[in-house]
Design a protein around this motif. Structure first.
Motif, PDB file in Angstrom:
ATOM      1  N   ALA A  96       3.602   8.240   0.801  1.00  0.00           N
ATOM      2  CA  ALA A  96       3.110   7.317  -0.218  1.00  0.00           C
ATOM      3  C   ALA A  96       3.497   5.881   0.108  1.00  0.00           C
ATOM      4  N   ARG A  97       4.726   5.674   0.554  1.00  0.00           N
ATOM      5  CA  ARG A  97       5.187   4.316   0.861  1.00  0.00           C
ATOM      6  C   ARG A  97       4.413   3.691   2.016  1.00  0.00           C
ATOM      7  N   GLY A  98       3.866   4.525   2.882  1.00  0.00           N
ATOM      8  CA  GLY A  98       3.106   4.008   4.013  1.00  0.00           C
ATOM      9  C   GLY A  98       1.624   3.862   3.737  1.00  0.00           C
ATOM     10  N   ALA A  99       1.217   4.091   2.485  1.00  0.00           N
ATOM     11  CA  ALA A  99      -0.212   4.087   2.151  1.00  0.00           C
ATOM     12  C   ALA A  99      -0.556   2.939   1.218  1.00  0.00           C
ATOM     13  N   ASP A 100      -1.838   2.589   1.195  1.00  0.00           N
ATOM     14  CA  ASP A 100      -2.341   1.617   0.227  1.00  0.00           C
ATOM     15  C   ASP A 100      -2.507   2.254  -1.143  1.00  0.00           C
ATOM     16  N   VAL A 101      -2.895   3.536  -1.148  1.00  0.00           N
ATOM     17  CA  VAL A 101      -3.176   4.238  -2.392  1.00  0.00           C
ATOM     18  C   VAL A 101      -2.863   5.716  -2.188  1.00  0.00           C
ATOM     19  N   VAL A 102      -2.456   6.376  -3.264  1.00  0.00           N
ATOM     20  CA  VAL A 102      -2.143   7.803  -3.230  1.00  0.00           C
ATOM     21  C   VAL A 102      -3.197   8.576  -4.008  1.00  0.00           C
ATOM     22  N   LEU A 103      -3.715   9.622  -3.392  1.00  0.00           N
ATOM     23  CA  LEU A 103      -4.536  10.613  -4.094  1.00  0.00           C
ATOM     24  C   LEU A 103      -3.627  11.800  -4.374  1.00  0.00           C
ATOM     25  N   LEU A 104      -3.348  12.052  -5.647  1.00  0.00           N
ATOM     26  CA  LEU A 104      -2.419  13.101  -6.035  1.00  0.00           C
ATOM     27  C   LEU A 104      -3.213  14.308  -6.514  1.00  0.00           C
ATOM     28  N   ALA A 105      -3.339  15.313  -5.648  1.00  0.00           N
ATOM     29  CA  ALA A 105      -4.172  16.490  -5.914  1.00  0.00           C
ATOM     30  C   ALA A 105      -3.310  17.592  -6.517  1.00  0.00           C
TER      31      ALA A 105
END
Length: 762
Positions: free
Chosen positions: A493-502
């Protein structure tokens, strides 16, 4: 031993069986049957039958050659010997089997019966084709979220096209139970909590399954289930007691069945539950007085799986013989799986406990249905090995599955217009449902394969087209933690622009026998959500679910929430279309998401009580739970688009509706957003004063419209006196002059635009 091979010899033998059947005297007699005009021919056949053969025509068993998922869903029990089952069929001991292994199995059984049985009465093959055969569509409650009955008709048509091509004559669908307690696992099989929506989808699915003619080789007989009020089980517990007034039964739970029968459904399935102390399978008032007498139903009734025998455990029948007697005299024509009819009906007739005329009547209904299905004309009408393969998962069918997936998703929340995403973004797909190839099709899929479905990673990568970056981390299991899982997810998550939480429910958490005491996120997934939220990254929650859920903590607070249900074969592509803006969300909730699990059962059209709280601050000694208003977090009908829909300018034709007239109600809907979008415009009413208390709101109509950015449309509904009726003091439809509230709104809880009108006296 089961012969699973389909050889050239077996195909030729099948052709020989068809030829032998066509030349037989029985064929010459029966292939001329018009069940609507020539009941006499069927009566001639019945006159040739022994009592044992008549009972056999009322005996339906799980296929001994089912295999895989079918065997797990409906274990054949003592009927697991396929050669013996074939021999029983030849001996006239069963009317057909269900959930078998396709055309190869059906060919072997039908061939044996047509060449070796005394009377050459064709078998009827049934299956649970609930939301697709090989091409899997969204679970029914998800499809109801489309608010497009026509979509359900099209998907049911494809399901029938595929399944009938593999030998299936009859499907145990649609389930038309109104579900108002989301703890009940079978919520996923129906159309949700609303009666109007339920009626429209029941009728649409019947039309889709049955097509233009039941004797076509791409049509299946539909079966409206579960008759009746199964969705009202106490505390949402499957198979449990139902105790409702006859008024509620007629006003709510029976109406979708009537809609299904009016649309041509000619079979129905008795529900497992009792109603006011009487099991449905033994309820003469329900199955005979109401269904056949009052409604004039001409089809046949089948028990649910061992439902007749289960009256012993209910304490309603003393033994299997008594159960057979009670169920049959109540009006249940066909016994599923228990075998009590073949064991006991002949002796019950001989002993005078069951009139032979009643037995003949049930057999006549079953044989007439086989004639309607074209089986006397050609017993192999739907059994074709080549056709089975040629109809499976066609490009057009998969395209429809993708369309249905897109239209079924519901955008609950989109703070700051987080969605749609850029395909060039760096995205972390986190959660147990970001994994490959599982929990895609959903519950009650007999013939589909999750391995053939498009999962989220595949759909997202295809949509990104090599731009951006996608990282996939499970983070947790569905109901158990993964050692180091949260740490890995937080790093992604810290390395991403946005999180998709499935996150959400697995297939094993929804469906039959999957009632839950609390409809909340499993603890390991909730912990994962809290940890991801603490990173400060924007989060899009992708809910996988077969029911409404009570959202809590970081899940509830996420800036964007998309309900994705179980979407079937094209799940990954359908969700990706929405995530990246190839399509705008248009689905609406077919059931309310409560604020807290303890509010269940909850439905938007509840009664006001004598102490309603009203809008604003919670008051002492008013109708609400401690600290929780008597409303939903996300109400029935709620759903956002990528546009910005605004309601204005409610106009009513006249202040008073004449007793024999109608009233036009119009509102202006404007898309103030920057992209085109579809809006589901909903019409609600409330009868302010009546001789029987009425709900706070009732849906009466809806219309789905598409608006370009900046465009407006006037949406008009016509109300007549019929839309204002309710079940009155005499248990008959009635309506009374008085004041009615009317709303045109985007959900059952939204104000939209509101006014009142009067209904004049007769």
């Amino acid at each position: 031993m089961i012969d699973g091979r389909v050889s050239r010899r077996s195909v030729l033998m099948g052709g020989a069986a068809i030829a032998a059947w066509s030349a037989s005297p029985v064929s010459a007699m029966l292939r001329r049957i018009d069940p609507g005009k020539d009941a006499g021919t069927i009566d001639k056949l019945i006159a040739q039958m022994t009592l044992e053969e008549k009972a056999g025509q009322l005996n339906l068993l799980a296929s001994a050659w089912g295999g895989g998922i079918a065997t797990a869903l409906n274990p054949p029990g003592g009927n697991s010997d396929f050669p013996k089952q074939v021999a029983d069929a030849v001996a006239g001991k069963l009317t057909g089997v269900f959930n078998g292994n396709g055309a190869a199995m059906a060919m072997q059984m039908q061939r044996a019966v047509m060449s070796g049985s005394r009377l050459k009465i064709p078998l009827m093959f049934a299956a649970d084709i609930i939301h697709g055969h090989r091409t899997i569509f969204p679970v029914p409650v998800a499809e109801a979220a489309s608010f497009e009955p026509e979509l359900a008709e099209r998907t049911a048509r494809v399901a029938a096209y595929e399944a009938a091509g593999s030998g299936v004559d009859w499907t145990f669908a649609p389930m038309v139970d109104i579900a108002r307690d989301q703890r009940w696992g079978r919520t996923m099989e129906g159309a949700g909590e609303d009666v109007v929506l339920g009626c429209l989808f029941a009728a649409a699915r019947v039309r889709g399954f049955q097509g233009s003619s039941l004797d076509a080789d791409d049509a299946m007989l539909s079966c409206a289930k579960h008759f009746a009020a199964y969705g009202a089980a106490e505390a949402g517990l499957d198979y449990s007691t139902v105790d409702v007034s006859e008024r509620t039964l007629r006003d709510v739970y029976l109406r979708p069945f009537k809609a299904a029968f009016d649309s041509g459904a000619l079979s129905t399935m008795a529900s497992f539950n009792e109603i006011s102390g009487v099991p449905s399978t033994g309820n003469h008032w329900l199955m005979t007085d109401l269904l056949r007498g009052e409604w004039g139903f001409k089809g046949f009734v089948v028990s649910d799986y061992t439902g007749d025998e289960e009256m012993i455990a209910h304490g309603f029948a003393k033994d299997r013989r008594d159960a057979a007697r009670i169920a049959f005299l109540a009006g249940v024509d066909m016994s599923m799986q228990s075998g009590v009819y073949t064991e006991h009906l002949p002796s019950l007739v001989r002993d005078g406990a069951v009139p032979q005329a009643l037995l003949d009547g049930s057999v006549r209904r079953v044989l007439a249905m086989k004639a309607k299905l074209g089986l006397f004309d050609n017993p192999f009408r739907r059994i074709d090995l080549k056709r089975e393969k040629s109809r499976s998962r066609l490009p057009a069918s998969l395209a429809l599955a993708r369309e249905a997936a897109v239209k079924s998703c519901v955008l609950l929340k989109n703070d700051g217009n987080l969605l749609p995403l850029s395909p060039s973004a760096t995205i972390a797909l986190i959660g147990p449902f970001g994994s490959v190839g599982q929990d895609l099709n959903g519950p009650w899929v007999v013939y589909g394969d999750n391995k053939q479905a498009i999962d989220l990673p595949a759909g997202i990568r295809t949509a990104m087209k090599g731009r951006g970056r996608l990282t996939v981390v499970a983070g947790s299991g569905v109901e158990s933690a993964i050692p180091g899982g949260i740490e890995a997810a937080v790093a992604a998550a810290r390395g991403a622009d946005v999180v998709l939480l499935a996150i959400g429910e697995s297939e094993a958490m929804s469906g039959e026998a999957k009632s839950r005491t609390e409809i909340v996120m499993p603890a390991p997934q909730q912990a994962l959500a809290e940890a991801i939220a603490a990173t400060g990254k924007p989060v899009v929650v992708l809910l996988r679910n077969g029911r409404a859920l009570a959202l809590e903590g970081a899940v509830k607070a996420a800036p964007a929430i998309l309900v994705t249900w179980f979407l079937g074969s094209e799940m990954g592509n359908g969700v990706a279309d929405l995530l990246f803006g190839a399509a705008s969300p248009s689905g609406r909730l077919p059931m309310s998401f409560p604020i807290a699990s303890g509010q269940e059962p909850y439905h938007y059209d509840h009664k006001p009580t004598g102490r309603p709280n009203g809008p604003g601050k919670l008051q002492e000694y008013k109708a609400h739970y401690q600290g929780v208003p008597n409303e939903a977090l996300y109400a029935f009908g709620h759903g956002l688009t990528y546009g910005d829909m605004r309601y204005s300018n409610l106009v009513i034709d006249a202040p008073t509706m004449a007793w024999g007239g109608s009233l036009g109600v119009t509102a202006t809907v404007t898309n103030a957003g920057r992209v085109a979008a579809e809006e589901v415009v909903q019409l609600y009413i409330r009868d302010r004063v009546a001789s029987v208390t009425r709900p706070v709101r009732e849906l009466k109509a809806f219309r789905k419209i598409r608006l370009a950015a900046g465009a407006s449309a006037q949406v008009m509904f016509k109300l007549s006196r019929a839309e204002l009726e309710f079940i009155g003091m005499g248990l008959k439809p009635t309506v009374e002059p008085g004041t009615f509230d009317v709303w045109i709104a985007p959900s059952a809880q939204a104000d939209g635009v509101h006014s009142t009108f009067e209904l004049g006296a007769a």
